[in-house]
Design an enzyme around this catalytic site. Structure first.
Site, PDB file in Angstrom:
ATOM      1  N   HIS B  46       0.820  -1.198   0.000  1.00  0.00           N
ATOM      2  CA  HIS B  46       0.000   0.000   0.000  1.00  0.00           C
ATOM      3  C   HIS B  46       0.868   1.269   0.000  1.00  0.00           C
ATOM      4  CE1 HIS B  46      -3.664   2.273   0.610  1.00  0.00           C
ATOM      5  NE2 HIS B  46      -3.032   2.987   1.526  1.00  0.00           N
ATOM      6  N   GLU B  68      -2.393  -5.430  -4.147  1.00  0.00           N
ATOM      7  CA  GLU B  68      -3.166  -5.072  -2.966  1.00  0.00           C
ATOM      8  C   GLU B  68      -4.531  -5.756  -2.973  1.00  0.00           C
ATOM      9  OE1 GLU B  68      -4.306  -0.998  -1.255  1.00  0.00           O
ATOM     10  OE2 GLU B  68      -2.614  -0.656  -2.591  1.00  0.00           O
ATOM     11  N   ASN B 418      26.407 -22.997  -6.622  1.00  0.00           N
ATOM     12  CA  ASN B 418      27.185 -24.213  -6.698  1.00  0.00           C
ATOM     13  C   ASN B 418      26.677 -25.253  -5.701  1.00  0.00           C
ATOM     14  OD1 ASN B 418      29.559 -26.025  -6.137  1.00  0.00           O
ATOM     15  ND2 ASN B 418      30.333 -24.805  -7.850  1.00  0.00           N
TER      16      ASN B 418
END
Lengths: 154, 683
Positions: B46, B68, B418
């Site tokens: 918001h 929202e 990795n």
């Protein structure tokens, strides 16, 4: 009329020299210096300039002029050319003047014993003042330092 | 133009909010029932919406608005979070990040987000998500989100397939400005019923009749027509914008019903083809909502301001200026012998010492600023690799110099990738190896001495010694003879050799044609060090050792011929007192016995030509033993001043290639002292 140049005037061996004001960072009084071993004689050492370590050269020695004692007027002119920053020890520095770039003529072969390649030209000012304009790029030329070192080494 | 002054503020705050959104969404994914976290996420979104709107970044505002809307339903318990919603929200976050990046680059933050927005809208209406491409895989994923088959239906489909009928998944999208959507849908259904049988539809037939769908609906359909003519016939109906038809096979059907079963029973079963949905389905059911722990994790926001790093440098330089004046004042006061002046100067000395510590500490930043982007990365990576991985972060508050922080991110990303790609096994392999199906990757940071250590440890399969040796032999890095003699650690170190990869094929994750050698050189450029240790079958641990800062080192200050020099502590073996008559000459060179070997003696004052005439005629000489690898030299000095932390300064570009000098530092009294490069002295 050529373009206006602002020039810092300094003295060396009773002659007046000039460097463009935009190449000058600061002008300092003499500061404690730390010698750097194995460097040419004209490299006087390094100073602490507001936290930045700046190498200092003695312009008299650089030009092969006779040595004098340090006086209260002795100054360090801190210049920067192409990201190289160097302080130059001069006899005194206390003037800023405007000159017309047209008034600068090519340097004569020998001026006060200084090799012509260090000079950008000579400016004739009013009241018969002569101002030697330095070619800083050449003065700070690193290749030349190496050559000088070789000469001294032999 | 007036906006500019707010822009940097906007960018900083947006980044904060995006980071918070990311973190909270990750927490929520573990506790999907926790409405408090949803509230936090909603607030961040918001605020972000409001900020973007007032700055005129409309695309940002509209996308956050859609987020929202979804979050609002969730917090009012009208919508259950599921995998699909999480993916949608995460994708929105990525898009938002892209926009903010664009704004940082000077752009306007424009980005085509229509697809993401329609996805979010689809969540709101409960319609099946739009399928971007006709990729079956994606279809499988999306279909389970919107279209569930019960046992009865799937067995019908199963039988139809077995009896040779064609079964299709059909998705029909009507035109955006279609007036009577229900009527069009009716026409489609009418057509379908004429040529086959609709087994299941989403939304339900009733909902479609009442126009309760967005723009598309989908069905499972047993057809008497073939794919092309079916597509043709449906396309002939007007106001239909697209038709997607995917043939359904037995394999896909089995997969669908499996996912379905899992969700009903709530038992995370192990599937031989672990799909991405397993990941969160299992996580969701296994970890019961644990509110207290989630709340305890909420960090207290420290009150901070942002400072340009250049200003800090200026502050540091100004401060050294102050130190010079302090020393000057001290000597003046000493000369005057004025009690009050002396006391004042002493006070200034104490204050400036405290100031010095603060100024040096200002550049320190917690590694958290780098670590905080890893949880999200690991989540996404785990999903792509179809593995289950839990990232455990500790020591995120450990502080490092800002310049190091800026550089360390990429190497760490590489090491983490990795670990996930090569280290952690697939769920099936883990179960076979009697390990918990969720792999653990620890990311730790801690201080030790003048170093910060960062460890990345996984509990995966470990490094295959033989494979490394084989690859190294193939690349000509070692000889067969040498391989037999090498210790495990030496062999693991080969991983960091240039162009080394044990991956069978270069994957998108950690291959990229860039090996660990890049990680190593990057860390080395930060004056750091990286090591790897591994226990086959148990896991691998990478340890990165970094200096606290790049600009401060420990050094021994010494005097030689009246000048002061700093010798880096890292290359000092020991300091000792030599008896003059212990120095012998071998071949004209002075030498001494040192720990069973004979090492040369070098006078620092002579080396640097700073002996001013008088040779000290002392019986005992002070020496610093320095080393370069195996070689050592005893460096004679006139006096030890002491050990000190020094700030490294460059000597500038004018003085280059100096003999045995690696840099300079400014001492407490404002004087410059040169730093000796021991490597140049030992040849």
């Amino acid at each position: 009329m050529g373009e206006e140049l602002k020039v810092i005037v300094f003295k060396l061996n009773n002659e007046e020299y000039g460097v463009e004001v935009d190449k000058v960072q600061t002008i300092e009084r003499m500061l404690p210096m730390t010698r750097v071993p194995k460097t040419p004689a004209f490299v006087k050492g390094v100073i602490n300039l507001r936290g930045v370590v700046v190498p200092i050269i003695d312009l008299r020695e650089r030009f092969g002029l006779p040595q004098t004692e340090e006086t209260p007027n002795t100054r360090i002119i801190n210049v920067a050319v192409k990201d190289i920053e160097v302080g130059m020890i001069v006899d005194s520095a206390n003037d800023v003047i405007d000159i017309d770039s047209d008034s600068i003529t090519d340097p004569p072969e020998v001026v006060g014993g200084i090799r012509a390649k260090y000079l950008r030209g000579v400016a004739k000012l009013a009241s018969d003042r002569l101002l030697v304009m330095l070619n800083l790029e050449e003065v700070l030329n690193k290749n030349e330092i190496i050559q000088l070192e070789e000469i001294e080494g032999t | 133009m007036e906006q500019n002054q707010y822009l940097s503020m906007f960018i900083d705050e947006s980044n904060d909010h995006l980071q918070a959104l990311n973190e909270n969404l990750l927490i929520l994914e573990k506790n999907p029932q926790d409405i408090d976290i949803v509230q936090n996420i909603f607030r961040s979104a918001h605020t972000l919406k409001g900020m973007s709107a007032s700055m005129g970044f409309d695309d940002l505002a509209s996308l956050t608005h859609e987020m929202e809307n979804v979050l609002d339903l969730v917090r009012n318990r009208k919508l259950q979070m599921n995998n699909f919603i999480f993916d949608g929200l995460f994708r929105s976050l990525d898009a938002l990040e892209g926009m903010v990046q664009d704004i940082i680059q000077g752009g306007t933050g424009k980005l085509d987000v229509s697809e993401i927005v329609s996805n979010l809208k689809a969540i709101l209406t409960g319609a099946p998500p739009s399928v971007p491409a006709a990729a079956t895989k994606q279809l499988e994923k999306s279909s389970e989100a919107g279209l569930d088959l019960d046992e009865f239906q799937s067995s019908i489909l199963q039988q139809s397939i077995e009896s040779g009928s064609m079964v299709f998944y059909v998705k029909v999208t009507v035109h955006e400005n279609c007036v009577l959507k229900a009527a069009r849908a009716y026409m489609v259904f009418d057509l379908l019923e004429r040529h086959g049988e609709v087994v299941q539809s989403s939304p339900s037939v009733q909902d479609i009749e009442q126009e309760k769908f967005d723009q598309s609906f989908s069905v499972y359909y047993i057809s008497r027509l073939d794919q092309t003519s079916l597509e043709q016939q449906i396309s002939n109906i007007s106001e239909i914008s697209s038709v997607q038809i995917v043939p359904v096979g037995t394999e896909m059907l089995r997969q669908l019903s499996k996912d379905k079963n899992k969700r009903i029973s709530g038992q995370p079963q192990h599937a031989e083809r672990s799909s991405a949905s397993d990941l969160s389905a299992a996580a969701g059911s296994k970890e019961a909502p644990d509110k207290s722990s989630a709340q305890a994790k909420q960090p207290q926001m420290p009150r901070t301001i942002r400072v340009d790093i250049d200003r800090l440098d200026t502050l540091m330089n100004l401060f050294s200026e102050l130190l010079i004046d302090r020393v000057r004042l001290e000597s003046l006061a000493e000369g005057m012998k004025n009690q009050e002046l002396t006391e004042t100067v002493e006070h200034i000395a104490r204050v400036s010492l405290d100031l010095q510590n603060i100024v040096l500490n200002l550049r320190m930043v917690p590694v958290d600023t780098v670590f905080n982007r890893f949880p999200r990365m690991v989540r996404d990576l785990a999903r792509t690799l179809e593995k289950k991985v839990e990232l455990v972060v500790s020591g995120a508050e450990t502080e490092l110099d800002r310049t190091v922080i800026d550089e360390i991110g990429d190497p760490l990303v590489h090491l983490l990738r990795n670990s996930l790609d090569h280290g952690i096994e697939t769920v099936a392999d883990r179960i076979a190896a009697n390990k918990p199906e969720t792999g653990k990757v620890h990311l730790r940071a801690y201080h030790s001495g003048n170093y910060v250590f960062i460890e990345i440890e996984d509990d995966g399969r470990g490094i295959n010694r033989e494979k490394v040796i084989q690859t190294a032999l193939k690349n000509g890095l070692i000889t067969k003879d040498a391989a037999g003699k090498m210790t495990d650690l030496e062999i693991y170190q080969l991983l960091f050799a240039s162009g080394f990869s044990t991956a069978d094929k270069i994957s998108d994750i950690s291959g990229r044609g860039v090996g660990l050698d890049v990680v190593k050189s990057k860390i080395a450029s930060l004056s750091g060090h990286v090591a790897v240790d591994s226990v086959p079958g148990k896991g691998t641990k990478f340890t990165v050792q970094l200096p606290l800062t790049l600009s401060i080192i420990s050094a021994m200050l010494v005097k030689a011929g009246g000048e002061r020099y700093a010798i880096p502590l890292s290359s000092i073996v020991e300091t000792s007192i030599l008896k003059k008559d212990h120095i012998r000459t071998i071949h004209g060179d002075p030498m001494i016995d040192f720990r069973d070997t004979v090492i040369p003696v070098v006078s620092l004052a002579e080396l640097f030509d700073c002996r001013e005439g008088q040779e000290p005629d002392r019986e005992e000489l002070e020496a610093v033993v320095i080393r370069k690898g195996e070689k050592m030299v005893a460096l004679l000095v006139d006096e030890f001043i002491g050990q000190q932390e020094i700030v490294l300064k460059s000597l500038g570009k004018y003085l280059k290639n100096l003999f045995a000098i690696s840099g300079a530092t400014i001492l407490g009294d404002g004087q410059v002292s040169l730093i000796i490069d021991p490597n140049a002295i030992i040849k």
